[in-house]
Design a protein around this motif. Structure first.
Motif, PDB file in Angstrom:
ATOM      1  N   LYS A  54       0.820  -1.179   0.078  1.00  0.00           N
ATOM      2  CA  LYS A  54       0.102  -0.033   0.004  1.00  0.00           C
ATOM      3  C   LYS A  54       0.779   1.366  -0.007  1.00  0.00           C
ATOM      4  CE  LYS A  54      -4.103  -2.305   2.065  1.00  0.00           C
ATOM      5  NZ  LYS A  54      -5.069  -2.073   3.320  1.00  0.00           N
ATOM      6  N   LYS A  55       1.905   1.107   0.877  1.00  0.00           N
ATOM      7  CA  LYS A  55       2.923   2.429   0.630  1.00  0.00           C
ATOM      8  C   LYS A  55       3.378   2.899  -0.855  1.00  0.00           C
ATOM      9  CE  LYS A  55       4.329   2.442   5.621  1.00  0.00           C
ATOM     10  NZ  LYS A  55       5.604   1.886   6.526  1.00  0.00           N
ATOM     11  N   LYS A  56       3.711   1.624  -1.391  1.00  0.00           N
ATOM     12  CA  LYS A  56       4.183   1.708  -2.804  1.00  0.00           C
ATOM     13  C   LYS A  56       3.302   2.153  -3.735  1.00  0.00           C
ATOM     14  CE  LYS A  56       7.645  -2.231  -2.673  1.00  0.00           C
ATOM     15  NZ  LYS A  56       8.020  -3.501  -3.235  1.00  0.00           N
ATOM     16  N   LYS A  57       2.082   1.541  -3.513  1.00  0.00           N
ATOM     17  CA  LYS A  57       0.841   2.172  -4.297  1.00  0.00           C
ATOM     18  C   LYS A  57       0.733   3.884  -4.132  1.00  0.00           C
ATOM     19  CE  LYS A  57      -1.911  -1.575  -4.711  1.00  0.00           C
ATOM     20  NZ  LYS A  57      -3.214  -2.445  -4.658  1.00  0.00           N
ATOM     21  N   VAL A  58       0.911   4.184  -2.803  1.00  0.00           N
ATOM     22  CA  VAL A  58       0.573   5.514  -2.477  1.00  0.00           C
ATOM     23  C   VAL A  58       1.835   6.437  -2.911  1.00  0.00           C
ATOM     24  CG1 VAL A  58       0.765   7.157  -0.382  1.00  0.00           C
ATOM     25  CG2 VAL A  58      -0.533   5.136  -0.311  1.00  0.00           C
ATOM     26  N   LYS A  59       3.145   5.760  -2.873  1.00  0.00           N
ATOM     27  CA  LYS A  59       4.229   6.663  -3.382  1.00  0.00           C
ATOM     28  C   LYS A  59       4.072   6.843  -4.898  1.00  0.00           C
ATOM     29  CE  LYS A  59       7.502   5.635  -0.164  1.00  0.00           C
ATOM     30  NZ  LYS A  59       8.703   4.643   0.322  1.00  0.00           N
ATOM     31  N   SER A 104      -6.325  16.132  -2.139  1.00  0.00           N
ATOM     32  CA  SER A 104      -6.813  16.071  -0.588  1.00  0.00           C
ATOM     33  C   SER A 104      -7.511  14.843  -0.438  1.00  0.00           C
ATOM     34  CB  SER A 104      -7.749  17.254  -0.361  1.00  0.00           C
ATOM     35  OG  SER A 104      -8.878  17.321  -1.295  1.00  0.00           O
ATOM     36  N   VAL A 105      -8.259  14.310  -1.384  1.00  0.00           N
ATOM     37  CA  VAL A 105      -8.800  13.178  -0.896  1.00  0.00           C
ATOM     38  C   VAL A 105      -7.948  12.055  -1.013  1.00  0.00           C
ATOM     39  CG1 VAL A 105     -10.856  11.539  -1.983  1.00  0.00           C
ATOM     40  CG2 VAL A 105     -11.040  13.922  -2.157  1.00  0.00           C
ATOM     41  N   GLU A 106      -6.992  11.947  -1.899  1.00  0.00           N
ATOM     42  CA  GLU A 106      -5.821  10.907  -1.861  1.00  0.00           C
ATOM     43  C   GLU A 106      -5.281  10.952  -0.374  1.00  0.00           C
ATOM     44  OE1 GLU A 106      -3.816  11.321  -5.282  1.00  0.00           O
ATOM     45  OE2 GLU A 106      -5.376  10.713  -6.740  1.00  0.00           O
ATOM     46  N   GLU A 107      -4.780  12.087  -0.277  1.00  0.00           N
ATOM     47  CA  GLU A 107      -4.026  12.239   0.976  1.00  0.00           C
ATOM     48  C   GLU A 107      -4.747  11.741   2.087  1.00  0.00           C
ATOM     49  OE1 GLU A 107      -0.769  13.185   3.147  1.00  0.00           O
ATOM     50  OE2 GLU A 107      -0.803  13.157   0.914  1.00  0.00           O
ATOM     51  N   ARG A 108      -6.117  12.227   2.276  1.00  0.00           N
ATOM     52  CA  ARG A 108      -6.825  11.587   3.108  1.00  0.00           C
ATOM     53  C   ARG A 108      -6.986  10.222   3.424  1.00  0.00           C
ATOM     54  NH1 ARG A 108     -12.014  14.992   2.944  1.00  0.00           N
ATOM     55  NH2 ARG A 108     -12.704  13.814   4.616  1.00  0.00           N
ATOM     56  N   PHE A 109      -7.080   9.526   2.200  1.00  0.00           N
ATOM     57  CA  PHE A 109      -7.284   8.186   1.943  1.00  0.00           C
ATOM     58  C   PHE A 109      -6.100   7.431   2.375  1.00  0.00           C
ATOM     59  CE2 PHE A 109      -6.825   4.463  -0.604  1.00  0.00           C
ATOM     60  CZ  PHE A 109      -7.881   3.645  -0.332  1.00  0.00           C
ATOM     61  N   ARG A 110      -4.779   8.173   1.939  1.00  0.00           N
ATOM     62  CA  ARG A 110      -3.586   7.425   2.385  1.00  0.00           C
ATOM     63  C   ARG A 110      -3.310   7.507   3.932  1.00  0.00           C
ATOM     64  NH1 ARG A 110       1.341   8.919   3.705  1.00  0.00           N
ATOM     65  NH2 ARG A 110       0.746  11.139   3.124  1.00  0.00           N
ATOM     66  N   LYS A 111      -3.796   8.510   4.602  1.00  0.00           N
ATOM     67  CA  LYS A 111      -3.603   8.776   5.987  1.00  0.00           C
ATOM     68  C   LYS A 111      -4.579   7.537   6.707  1.00  0.00           C
ATOM     69  CE  LYS A 111      -2.162  13.352   6.420  1.00  0.00           C
ATOM     70  NZ  LYS A 111      -2.217  14.828   6.764  1.00  0.00           N
ATOM     71  N   ALA A 112      -5.812   7.638   6.042  1.00  0.00           N
ATOM     72  CA  ALA A 112      -6.631   6.636   6.788  1.00  0.00           C
ATOM     73  C   ALA A 112      -6.422   5.042   6.729  1.00  0.00           C
ATOM     74  CB  ALA A 112      -8.141   7.115   6.041  1.00  0.00           C
ATOM     75  N   THR A 113      -5.672   4.927   5.359  1.00  0.00           N
ATOM     76  CA  THR A 113      -5.413   3.549   5.299  1.00  0.00           C
ATOM     77  C   THR A 113      -4.133   3.218   6.260  1.00  0.00           C
ATOM     78  OG1 THR A 113      -5.921   3.870   2.728  1.00  0.00           O
ATOM     79  CG2 THR A 113      -4.403   1.944   3.616  1.00  0.00           C
ATOM     80  N   LEU A 114      -3.103   4.044   6.128  1.00  0.00           N
ATOM     81  CA  LEU A 114      -2.297   3.882   7.311  1.00  0.00           C
ATOM     82  C   LEU A 114      -2.704   3.856   8.773  1.00  0.00           C
ATOM     83  CD1 LEU A 114       0.703   6.496   6.098  1.00  0.00           C
ATOM     84  CD2 LEU A 114       0.749   3.828   5.989  1.00  0.00           C
ATOM     85  N   GLU A 115      -3.470   4.495   8.917  1.00  0.00           N
ATOM     86  CA  GLU A 115      -4.298   4.370  10.308  1.00  0.00           C
ATOM     87  C   GLU A 115      -4.811   3.191  10.482  1.00  0.00           C
ATOM     88  OE1 GLU A 115      -6.646   7.856  10.959  1.00  0.00           O
ATOM     89  OE2 GLU A 115      -5.057   9.302  11.261  1.00  0.00           O
ATOM     90  N   VAL A 170      -2.156   0.546  10.943  1.00  0.00           N
ATOM     91  CA  VAL A 170      -1.664   0.827  12.674  1.00  0.00           C
ATOM     92  C   VAL A 170      -2.520   0.077  13.456  1.00  0.00           C
ATOM     93  CG1 VAL A 170      -0.788   2.188  14.133  1.00  0.00           C
ATOM     94  CG2 VAL A 170       0.164   2.849  11.687  1.00  0.00           C
ATOM     95  N   LEU A 171      -4.089   0.648  13.271  1.00  0.00           N
ATOM     96  CA  LEU A 171      -4.805  -0.119  14.251  1.00  0.00           C
ATOM     97  C   LEU A 171      -4.963  -1.605  14.103  1.00  0.00           C
ATOM     98  CD1 LEU A 171      -7.590   2.786  14.018  1.00  0.00           C
ATOM     99  CD2 LEU A 171      -6.109   2.425  15.808  1.00  0.00           C
ATOM    100  N   GLN A 172      -5.007  -1.925  12.902  1.00  0.00           N
ATOM    101  CA  GLN A 172      -5.008  -3.593  12.741  1.00  0.00           C
ATOM    102  C   GLN A 172      -3.982  -4.197  13.434  1.00  0.00           C
ATOM    103  OE1 GLN A 172      -5.566  -3.944   8.601  1.00  0.00           O
ATOM    104  NE2 GLN A 172      -7.851  -3.844   8.631  1.00  0.00           N
TER     105      GLN A 172
END
Length: 200
Positions: free
Chosen positions: A11-16, A24-35, A38-40
């Motif tokens: 997922k990090k590669k895809k984000v990169k 802004s949507v992609e940034e938020r999506f990326r942060k949400a995905t990371l969160e 991390v939560l998982q």
């Protein structure tokens, strides 16, 4: 756990890759995905810790159960020992009471026997005193009879001894004569055998 880390790295590669057209949507999506990742991860770790804690809880619960059973066994054993000691103490008290009663009865009987023995001793003492007085009188009479008999027996004894002495003198003379004859015979026999009687 490893597959999730792999997914995270993908997922990090895809984000990169998509970072070129960031919004802004992609940034938020990326942060949400990371969160979420991390939560998982935290959730998985928390589940693992919870499972270990639960396992440890079961183990401790089992040990606690064993300890409680051991404590109960010890209590039962101590109670059994206490009951046995109480029973033995009660038996000893009963035996002691019975023995004391027997001894008291024996003492009473011995006192009665002592009393009767003392009375019997008193009677025997009086009887022996009376018998002693009678014996003393009888002894005095017997002494007089003995003195009379001694005088008579002394006369008879002297007479008998004189007769015995005369017979012994006569027998001694006869035995002396016979012994000399026998001695001479043995002396002659030894000389006939070639032996000297003085050497033997």
């Amino acid at each position: 756990m490893p597959p999730k880390l792999k997914a995270k790295s993908q997922k990090k590669k895809k984000v990169k890759k998509s970072k070129a057209g960031t919004g802004s949507v992609e940034e938020r999506f990326r942060k949400a995905t990371l969160e979420v990742d991390v939560l998982q991860d935290h959730l998985a770790l928390q589940k693992q810790v919870t499972r270990q804690a639960q396992q440890r809880k079961y183990e401790l619960h089992g040990k606690l159960q064993e300890l409680q059973e051991d404590i109960q066994d010890e209590r039962d054993e101590k109670q059994a020992i206490y009951n046995e000691m109480t029973r033995q103490h009660r038996d000893l008290e009963n035996q002691s009471s019975a023995r004391i009663q027997d001894l008291e009865e024996e003492v009473a009987q011995l006192k009665l026997q002592l009393s009767s023995s003392q009375q019997a001793f008193q009677l025997l003492s009086e009887e022996s005193q009376r018998i002693a007085e009678e014996k003393e009188t009888e002894i005095e009479e017997l002494k007089k009879q003995v003195e009379s008999m001694e005088t008579e027996y002394e006369h008879i004894l002297h007479s008998s001894l004189d007769q015995v002495l005369a017979k012994l003198t006569l027998a001694e003379q006869q035995w002396t004569k016979e012994s000399l004859t026998i001695h001479q015979q043995y002396k002659n026999m030894l000389q006939d055998c070639g032996l000297n009687p003085l050497d033997i």
